[in-house]
Structures are given as structure tokens and as C-alpha cells.
Design a protein around this motif. Structure first.
Motif, PDB file in Angstrom:
ATOM      1  N   ARG A 170       0.837  -1.192   0.000  1.00  0.00           N
ATOM      2  CA  ARG A 170       0.000   0.000   0.000  1.00  0.00           C
ATOM      3  C   ARG A 170       0.878   1.251   0.000  1.00  0.00           C
ATOM      4  NH1 ARG A 170      -4.122  -1.466   3.632  1.00  0.00           N
ATOM      5  NH2 ARG A 170      -2.902  -0.727   5.374  1.00  0.00           N
ATOM      6  N   ARG A 174       1.026   3.845  -3.012  1.00  0.00           N
ATOM      7  CA  ARG A 174       0.650   5.223  -2.698  1.00  0.00           C
ATOM      8  C   ARG A 174       1.515   6.176  -3.514  1.00  0.00           C
ATOM      9  NH1 ARG A 174       0.590   5.292   3.585  1.00  0.00           N
ATOM     10  NH2 ARG A 174       2.580   6.351   3.469  1.00  0.00           N
ATOM     11  N   GLU A 197      -2.994   8.134   4.120  1.00  0.00           N
ATOM     12  CA  GLU A 197      -3.098   8.245   2.668  1.00  0.00           C
ATOM     13  C   GLU A 197      -3.512   9.661   2.280  1.00  0.00           C
ATOM     14  OE1 GLU A 197      -5.685   5.406   0.628  1.00  0.00           O
ATOM     15  OE2 GLU A 197      -4.361   3.806   1.332  1.00  0.00           O
ATOM     16  N   MET A 201      -0.998  11.851  -0.021  1.00  0.00           N
ATOM     17  CA  MET A 201      -1.297  11.869  -1.448  1.00  0.00           C
ATOM     18  C   MET A 201      -1.964  13.146  -1.925  1.00  0.00           C
ATOM     19  SD  MET A 201      -2.600   7.955  -1.825  1.00  0.00           S
ATOM     20  CE  MET A 201      -2.478   7.762  -3.588  1.00  0.00           C
TER      21      MET A 201
END
Lengths: 384, 282
Positions: A170, A174, A197, A201
Motif C-alpha cells: 500500500r 501510494r 493516505e 497523497m
């Protein structure tokens, strides 16, 4: 390429459940917008309304110059990545990626060329003839990405696109998703429940709770100046320490359980609204990194706490402690997290070389200037 | 697989079960290859001492001792095939479309209607025999392929629909949503995405429907009283006359009747299992 404009959209289900309240958001061309919030907060419903998979009860959605509010999904020129990837199991990777192009009547040679390009970007070239069932989770995720990028759509929508991957992958994906998004420069809406996240991001992050947008801003702004208790408690891991406190007369001091902290004049001058709370209760918040072990000769404000648990993370240690102030839980934060939180009354990030034992009393110095204050009734941040 | 201490018990159990279900088939095959005299000898012989194929010749209308329904078995084989296949095709089309509607669309009384359809599975078929006969008579469909196919379809549709419904339920809606975002129309989604994925379920429903149709007796007996629609099952029973029961010929006809479903199950049983298990395992 285009922007996404959401104007005061509402979603009310036939059973009366009001899932999204007056949500307005603008995602600029090329911008990466993350929608984050606990499960059931309406973020996925909002995304599905933009996608055309869910009817908009009220309000409008615009992609580029076009009002798409009532258009079916297939006419919106968008691409979407689903949490379970939703790959077509009977098609090869190449056919999955090329399906949208074949529907548009594009010639086989052109499809092959564009599928190859997309596969190159995602390192899928050698898997083009495999079926999805023969791929690993990470590869399937990349096929789903490939299906989205091959189209060169006006906007990207991603619904918990990385949630089904294991933790290590993950983190890797990402970065990869961010890289691809920047390279293509397409307006992107990304839904996740994972605040890490969201922080890492998003160009901007929209925090939602109970169908209502709480705050939308750059991740660092959300972290440094949360507008309310919910955002304060949701963004950041470990979460912000939130306690009930009594503000002294003149707002020059505050009482935290049985302890007293002085508030420098600067604290009040930067938050003029605080004056009105003199002699009343507030919710005070401080991030784990705003606490450190007090040096013997150190000045500043100090809290006496009892240590409960020390987690060594290598680069830092997380010290879980107890104090006798009443802990406040951010409204609507996941119940699981709340259970986990209630066992540890407060958390401080301390230096890896600090020597602390469990069940001893230590002194923590607090950066009072970095504290956050909230109205205990409304949960709004106390500032102006 | 781990061998348990009582593994032998399983072997014995399976052995008994196989013997129980396969021995009659073996006995039919055995008898079908004997002469009448051999078949009725006492003690019975477990193997034909010399193979005779005259029984098979006879039921298909060749050879000296042809049956009273000379040529009838050939025709019956055709009838069975037409009726079973016809019912299978019609059932499959209706079950697939209907199950998709129940699984994906939202309409009034949906749940109730679905349960009504499935509940008809529990009706004893004989209760409907007379009403159906009356209806078909009025429609002029007694003794026609169409009549029998319609009756079979009405009987097999609920099970086929239930199998297909489970297939559609197991199919994540997001796959269809992805296709619509990719630009597919509802019809394109159904044809290019949904149907290929549920093909194992369709195969299972088709095989089961066909086998059911092949094994029908009482309905075609009542609804088709002449050679023109009489399937194998009925023709088989008609072989026994009032005074003579030609055991060897009946058994030969039975072997013909068994052969078709046996071949189907032998080659396609993978689909039956896949289709029935679908939805229960992710």
C-alpha cells in the motif's frame, strides 16, 4: 482534461437517510483531491454521484464545461478505480485495459498501441495475456489503474483504491499512484478512510463526517489548524490528545485535571476568541510531538503524568501516559479507534534515547503555544 | 488429504453407496445383452454367457423379433430430445433474464415475487396435473411438442432461476459499474460482461433442466397419448404388453434412455458442481 465542480449536492435515499448534505467542492484541472472520513461519512456516496453511479438528489455536478448531473456514467468521460478493482474476470489483462477503447470503436492497431503504452507505465507488459485470477493483488490494482489511464479521461475517481493491498504494498502503491497522477495531470478525486493516505497523497484534502464537509485544505493546514474537534481528532496518527480543561479568569492560566498550566500572553493574543471563555470550560488539544520529557533545568510548562506503555519505533518512542483530566473523544471517529484510545489516555512522541519505565511518574514539558482550543459545545476551534 | 483412523469406514460407505446405485444399472445392461431364456434362467446369471444385440435391434425396429411399437423407440428418442432440449433452451433464456431482473433491478414487491417463484418448487407436481391438462386441452396443445415444452419450462424455471440468481448475486455490482464507466450501454454490459461471467451457472442450469426433462414420465404420459410426442420414458413402459413382459427389450430401451444423461453427466459434471456452488464461495 477538466476540472470537477460539485455544487451543493445532496443525497437522500428512499428510506430517508440523508447521506450527503450540501457538499460543494472544486477540484482544479490536474489537482489531486482526497476525500477522507470514517466509514459511513458519505465520501463514497459523494464520489459515486460524481461518477454517475448514484443519482444526485439535489445540486449539480460539472466536469469541465459540461453539467453532467443527470448524464449516465458512460457519457461523463471519467475513469474510476474500485476498491475491489472490478476487473472483468473473463478477459485478459490486455482486454481489460482495452475494453473502453473497443467500445468506442477504435481500431485494433490503435488499441494495441495504447494498451502497450499504459502497460509500460505500470510495468504490466509481461502480464498482458494473463487473466486477472492469475495475478497478485498489486498487479490487479495496477490493471485497474491501467484501465483508467488508457482512456485519457477528463477526470479520475478512485474509491479506496489501495485498501485491499497489504500494508507494505500500500505504501509503495501510494507513491506510484501519486506519480502517475502527476504525470497525467488529470483532476482526481480519491476516497479513503485512511488519514495517512490523505495526508501523503492529496494536494488538498476534504474531511467529511456524517455527510457534512468539515474542512477542505492543504494537508498541512488541516494538521496545523483544524477547524473543529472532528478534524483535529481525525487527522494525525497517533491522534491529537484532547482534554476537557477549565480556563482561568483573564485566560492567563488553565486547569487540566488537578494541574495548572500558565498561558503566555501570546497564546491569547493569537486566539482573541479565547478571552470570551475565561472562567469557562474548553477542550484543549495538543499533538504527541508537542510533548517531550522535561529536562531538569528546562523552563516552560510541565505536566506530571504516569507512564503506562512505551512503544519503541526506532526513530522515536510513543509514550502512553495517564493524567487525571477528562479525555474528550472526537465525535464520529471510528468506534474501534475509540476503544483503542480509551486504554491509553494520552500519547507523547519522545526521543528514541529517552529512558522511561512503565508505571513511573515523569514530567512532560508542553509546547503551550502549539495548543488547540475548541468550544466544548459546538466543537469549533476557538481562534478569532 | 490427511488419512484419518476411520478412513476405511469412508471407503466402505462409498462402496455401499456405489453398489446401491450402480448395481441396477449394471443389471439392466446385463439383461439387455441376454436372450429371454437366459434372462429368466434360475439361478440368475451375473454375466451374459454370449452377447446378443437382438434386443437393441428389436427396439429400434430391426431384426426378426421387433417390438409391438416397431420403430417406436427411435421416434421416442427423438421426442425425448426435442422436448428436453426445447424446454432447456426456453427455461435458460427466461431464467437468465428473470434472475438478472430480480438480482439487479429494484421494483415493487420484488422480494415477495421472488419468493413466490421459488416457493413453487415446493408444490407437488401431481396437484397441477389435471388443471394443466385442462388448460392445454383448451389451448389445443395436448399431444404437441410445444405443449410439453411449455409445461416442462413452467416446472423447471424456478430452480434454474434460483441457480442464475445466485450467480448474479455473487457477481459484484462494481464490475457492471466499471463497464458502464468504461462506456458500455446496459445491453453491452449484459452481453459482453455479465453473460460470459455467468456462463458456468448457465451450463449448470441447462444440464439440470435437460436431465429433469429427460426423466419426466407422468406429464408426457398424460399430455401426449400418441407416438408423435411420447418420450423414451413412456415408450419404455409401453413395451410391456398385457400378457408378455419382454424384460430383455425393456432393459435395452432403459440402457438407451440412461446413456444420454450418463454421457452428459460424465463430461459436464464439472459445470453442475461449479454452478451450484457458485456464490457460496468467494
Amino acid at each position: 482534461m477538466a476540472s470537477i465542480d460539485i455544487k451543493a449536492i445532496n443525497k437522500v435515499y428512499p428510506n430517508g437517510f440523508h447521506a450527503v448534505h450540501d457538499l460543494s467542492l472544486s477540484v482544479a484541472d490536474g489537482e489531486f483531491m482526497v476525500l477522507v472520513g470514517p466509514s459511513g461519512c458519505g465520501k463514497t456516496t459523494a464520489l459515486r454521484m460524481v461518477a454517475g453511479l448514484e443519482e444526485v438528489t439535489e445540486g449539480s455536478v460539472q466536469i469541465g464545461e459540461k453539467d453532467v448531473t443527470v448524464l449516465p456514467a458512460r457519457e461523463r468521460d471519467i475513469a474510476m478505480v474500485f476498491q475491489n478493482y472490478a476487473l472483468y474476470p473473463h478477459m485478459t489483462v490486455g482486454q481489460n485495459i482495452g475494453f473502453a477503447l473497443s467500445l468506442r470503436g477504435i481500431g485494433k492497431a490503435e488499441i494495441d498501441k495504447r494498451v502497450k503504452e499504459a502497460a509500460d507505465v505500470l510495468s504490466l507488459t509481461e502480464w498482458l495475456d494473463r487473466k486477472p485470477a492469475q495475478l497478485s493483488g498489486g498487479q490487479r490494482q495496477r490493471v485497474a489503474m491501467g484501465r483508467a489511464i488508457v482512456r485519457e479521461p477528463a477526470a479520475f475517481l478512485m474509491d479506496e483504491a489501495l485498501s485491499n493491498l497489504d500494508a507494505k504494498l500500500r505504501v509503495q502503491m501510494r507513491a506510484e499512484v501519486s506519480r502517475i497522477q502527476r504525470r497525467l495531470g488529470v483532476a482526481t478525486m480519491y476516497v479513503t478512510h485512511d488519514q495517512t493516505e490523505a495526508m501523503t497523497m492529496g494536494d488538498r484534502v476534504a474531511v467529511m463526517n456524517a455527510g457534512v464537509l468539515q474542512q477542505c485544505d492543504h494537508p498541512q493546514v488541516l494538521y496545523d489548524s483544524p477547524q473543529n474537534l472532528f478534524v483535529a481528532g481525525f487527522m494525525g496518527s497517533p491522534a491529537m490528545n484532547l482534554y476537557e480543561a477549565g480556563l482561568g479568569e483573564g485566560a492567563t492560566s488553565m486547569r487540566l485535571g488537578s494541574q495548572r498550566l500558565n498561558l503566555p500572553a501570546q497564546v491569547v493574543s493569537e486566539r482573541p476568541g479565547l478571552g470570551a471563555y475565561a472562567g469557562r470550560k474548553v477542550v484543549v488539544g495538543f499533538r504527541p510531538e508537542h510533548l517531550e520529557l522535561a529536562r531538569a533545568n528546562g523552563a516552560g510548562q510541565v505536566l506530571n503524568v504516569e507512564t503506562e506503555l512505551v512503544e519503541a519505533l526506532g526513530s522515536e518512542q510513543l509514550l502512553h501516559f495517564k493524567i487525571d483530566a477528562r479525555r474528550i473523544h472526537a465525535p464520529g471517529v471510528d468506534e474501534d479507534e475509540e476503544v483503542a484510545n480509551s486504554t491509553s489516555v494520552g500519547v507523547a512522541r519522545i526521543e528514541p534515547q529517552d529512558q522511561v519505565k512503565v508505571s513511573e511518574r515523569v514530567r512532560l514539558s508542553v509546547k503551550v503555544e502549539s495548543m488547540h482550543f475548541f468550544d466544548p459545545g459546538s466543537g469549533d476551534a476557538i481562534r478569532a | 488429504m490427511k488419512r484419518s483412523r476411520y478412513g476405511w469406514l469412508r471407503v466402505v460407505g462409498i462402496g455401499v453407496l456405489l453398489l446401491w446405485s450402480l448395481f441396477p444399472v449394471y443389471w439392466a445392461l446385463n439383461t439387455s445383452l441376454m436372450t429371454n431364456a437366459q434372462a429368466q434362467s434360475s439361478p440368475p446369471s451375473f454375466f451374459p454367457t454370449h452377447f446378443v444385440f437382438s434386443n437393441y435391434e428389436a427396439i429400434f425396429g430391426f431384426g426378426p423379433s421387433s417390438a409391438s411399437t416397431a420403430g417406436g423407440i427411435g421416434r421416442a428418442l427423438l421426442n425425448s430430445s426435442v422436448e428436453s432440449l426445447g424446454a432447456t433452451v426456453l427455461t435458460l433464456v427466461l431464467a437468465t433474464i428473470g434472475a438478472y431482473a430480480f438480482a439487479r433491478l429494484r421494483f415493487r414487491f420484488q422480494g415477495f415475487l421472488f419468493y413466490v417463484v421459488i416457493a413453487t418448487l415446493t408444490l407437488p407436481v401431481y396437484a397441477t396435473l389435471i388443471p394443466i391438462y385442462t388448460i392445454l386441452t383448451k389451448l389445443g396443445l395436448v399431444n404437441t411438442y410445444l405443449g410439453i415444452i411449455l409445461v416442462y419450462t413452467s416446472g423447471f424455471l424456478p430452480l434454474a432461476m434460483w441457480i442464475m440468481y445466485n450467480m448474479f448475486q455473487a457477481l459484484p455490482a462494481s464490475i457492471e459499474e466499471a463497464a458502464s464507466i468504461d462506456g458500455a450501454t446496459t445491453l453491452q454490459i449484459f452481453r459482453r460482461i455479465v453473460l460470459p461471467i455467468v456462463r458456468p451457472g448457465m451450463a449448470a442450469a441447462a444440464i439440470i433442466t435437460f436431465l429433469f426433462g429427460w426423466g419426466q414420465f407422468i406429464f408426457p404420459l398424460v399430455l401426449g397419448s400418441t407416438n408423435s410426442t411420447e418420450p423414451l420414458t413412456v415408450a419404455l413402459s409401453a413395451l410391456s404388453g398385457r400378457h408378455v413382459v419382454p424384460y430383455t427389450m425393456i432393459n435395452a430401451a432403459a440402457i438407451v434412455a440412461i446413456a444420454v444423461p450418463a454421457v452428459i453427466v460424465f463430461f459436464l459434471n464439472r459445470y453442475i458442481v461449479d454452478g451450484i456452488v457458485a456464490g457460496s464461495v468467494k
